[in-house]
Design an enzyme around this catalytic site. Structure first.
Site, short mmCIF file in Angstrom:
data_model
loop_
_atom_site.label_atom_id
_atom_site.label_comp_id
_atom_site.label_asym_id
_atom_site.label_seq_id
_atom_site.Cartn_x
_atom_site.Cartn_y
_atom_site.Cartn_z
N ALA A 162 0.90 -1.10 0.14
CA ALA A 162 -0.06 0.09 0.09
C ALA A 162 0.84 1.13 0.19
O ALA A 162 1.89 1.23 0.67
CB ALA A 162 -0.94 -0.01 1.08
N ASP A 222 -1.03 -5.96 2.34
CA ASP A 222 -0.74 -4.90 3.16
C ASP A 222 -1.99 -4.75 4.19
O ASP A 222 -3.12 -4.74 3.54
CB ASP A 222 -0.48 -3.70 2.37
N LYS A 227 15.69 -1.22 5.09
CA LYS A 227 15.62 0.20 5.77
C LYS A 227 17.13 0.32 6.77
O LYS A 227 17.31 -0.84 7.27
CB LYS A 227 14.58 0.18 6.52
C1 LIG Z 1 6.85 2.51 2.21
S1 LIG Z 1 5.18 1.65 2.25
C2 LIG Z 1 5.27 0.90 0.56
C3 LIG Z 1 4.80 1.72 -0.66
C4 LIG Z 1 4.50 0.93 -1.79
N1 LIG Z 1 5.81 0.21 -2.15
C5 LIG Z 1 4.12 1.78 -2.92
O1 LIG Z 1 4.83 1.81 -3.90
O2 LIG Z 1 3.29 2.40 -2.71
C6 LIG Z 1 5.46 0.65 3.62
C7 LIG Z 1 4.06 -0.54 3.61
O3 LIG Z 1 4.51 -1.50 4.34
C8 LIG Z 1 3.28 -1.91 4.92
N2 LIG Z 1 3.79 -2.94 6.00
C9 LIG Z 1 4.46 -2.71 7.19
N3 LIG Z 1 4.88 -3.68 7.97
C10 LIG Z 1 3.88 -4.77 7.21
C11 LIG Z 1 3.70 -6.15 7.42
N4 LIG Z 1 3.95 -6.83 8.41
N5 LIG Z 1 2.96 -6.73 6.56
C12 LIG Z 1 2.13 -6.41 5.23
N6 LIG Z 1 2.72 -4.93 5.14
C13 LIG Z 1 3.48 -4.33 6.11
C14 LIG Z 1 2.72 -0.75 5.40
O4 LIG Z 1 1.38 -0.75 5.90
C15 LIG Z 1 3.04 0.43 4.38
O5 LIG Z 1 1.97 0.42 3.55
#
Ligand SMILES: C[S@@+](CC[C@H](N)C(=O)[O-])C[C@H]1O[C@@H](n2cnc3c(N)ncnc32)[C@H](O)[C@@H]1O
Length: 325
Positions: A195, A214, A281
């Protein structure tokens, strides 16, 4: 800077523009220096410009700058003649260089013609790289491979689209170029931490079917896409049949070790030879150590082809891997 110090014994580095550029003084000759840097491709060094000529701008009359620059380029006739040549000009903030990028390129067009080079900005065999910083103008010549990028300063810029869901999309676009991939070649992708959907949207545009995971919401424009399966869940809660995906992408901005665990847990669902593009990260003080630890763990299941801080990465790097057979 630390990377360079480690790969070239006895090198000295000196900052030019803070957090952006530095000068390397190498005890090796030009070829050896470039070879040393290419032997273990650096993670953080994005671009390198040999210094084949320079001008001190405070000691040069303004009207003499372009003719002197033309002279330096003209002297490289041996290297440039008969070759497709691009001119890259980069100006650091506050530099004393009085000319624009456009004027510089225009004035060098004639020189390139005179020495029998073909001006070609799109697919050059050789690049005339010009960097203006403070009161200096540095000029260097090299192939895109030697310079590590065919973009000025390694700064790959993509056009922002009107409907673009997130800036994150640029990271996956850049990974495609940087790692020589072609996403249209994949069939079934899993996008972890998808997301709002920038990466997912790029893969869908390339014709790939995507399973996006997500707990956060995907952008409304992606709803009902026939090739998208969206699981509004934490990635640790999902399981798939073996051999389901030939591409895994993961951009979770999470703790590196938790990301590693998740990716390894999902490894079963990947086909042998599947590609993985994962951002790491860099949360801690010791980025090189974090990278080494992450790679060591992932190597239990993947071949890690490249770790690179892309131009569009901030406090992170991107890994390109394939699942081991
Ligand atoms: C930087 S954003 C990703 C952006 C995405 N690549 C885009 O192009 O729009 C990071 C995402 O990782 C999700 N996230 C974090 N921990 C997670 C988990 N354990 N399982 C699934 N999603 C996760 C967060 O909800 C967030 O939406």
């Amino acid at each position: 800077m630390e990377e360079v110090r480690r790969s070239i014994d006895g090198s000295a580095v000196r900052i030019l523009a803070p957090a952006e550029t530095f000068i390397i003084e190498s005890p090796l000759n030009r070829e050896e220096t470039l070879r040393q840097l290419q032997m273990q491709p650096p993670v953080f060094l994005r671009h390198i410009q040999p210094i084949d000529g320079s001008l001190n701008l405070t000691e040069t009359e303004e009207s003499a700058v372009l003719p002197l620059l033309a002279n330096i380029v003209g002297q490289a006739q041996e290297i440039l003649r008969g070759r497709r040549t691009a001119v890259h000009v980069r100006r650091a903030e506050g530099c004393a260089y009085p000319h624009s990028v456009f004027d510089t390129k225009t004035s060098l067009d004639g020189v390139l013609r005179d020495i029998g080079a073909t001006a070609d900005q799109r697919s050059p065999e050789i690049i005339v790289s010009i960097y203006a910083v403070k009161d200096q103008l540095y000029v260097g010549f090299g192939t895109p491979d030697e310079l590590m990028s065919d973009w000025p300063g390694g700064a790959i810029r993509f056009q922002r689209e009107e409907e673009q869901i997130s800036r994150a999309k640029f990271k996956l676009l850049e990974a495609e170029r940087a790692f020589g991939l072609d996403y249209t070649q994949y069939r079934e992708a899993i996008d972890i931490g998808a997301a709002p959907g920038g990466w997912t949207s790029l893969l869908l545009e390339r014709g790939v079917s995507v399973t996006a995971i997500d707990p956060g919401a995907m952008h409304p424009s992606l709803r009902n896409h026939p090739k998208l399966t969206y699981l509004k869940r934490n990635a640790s809660e999902v399981k798939f049949k073996p051999n389901t995906f030939d591409l895994l992408v993961c951009d979770m901005s999470w703790s590196p070790m938790q990301m590693v665990k998740l990716v390894l847990d999902l490894n079963e669902s990947l086909a042998y030879g599947a590609t993985a593009i994962v951002t790491i990260k860099l949360m801690h003080r010791k980025p090189l150590q974090t990278i080494r630890d992450v790679i060591a763990k992932l190597e239990s299941a993947f071949i890690v082809h490249r770790a690179k801080q892309l131009f569009h990465n901030r406090e992170e790097i991107t890994l390109f891997m394939t699942k081991q057979y």
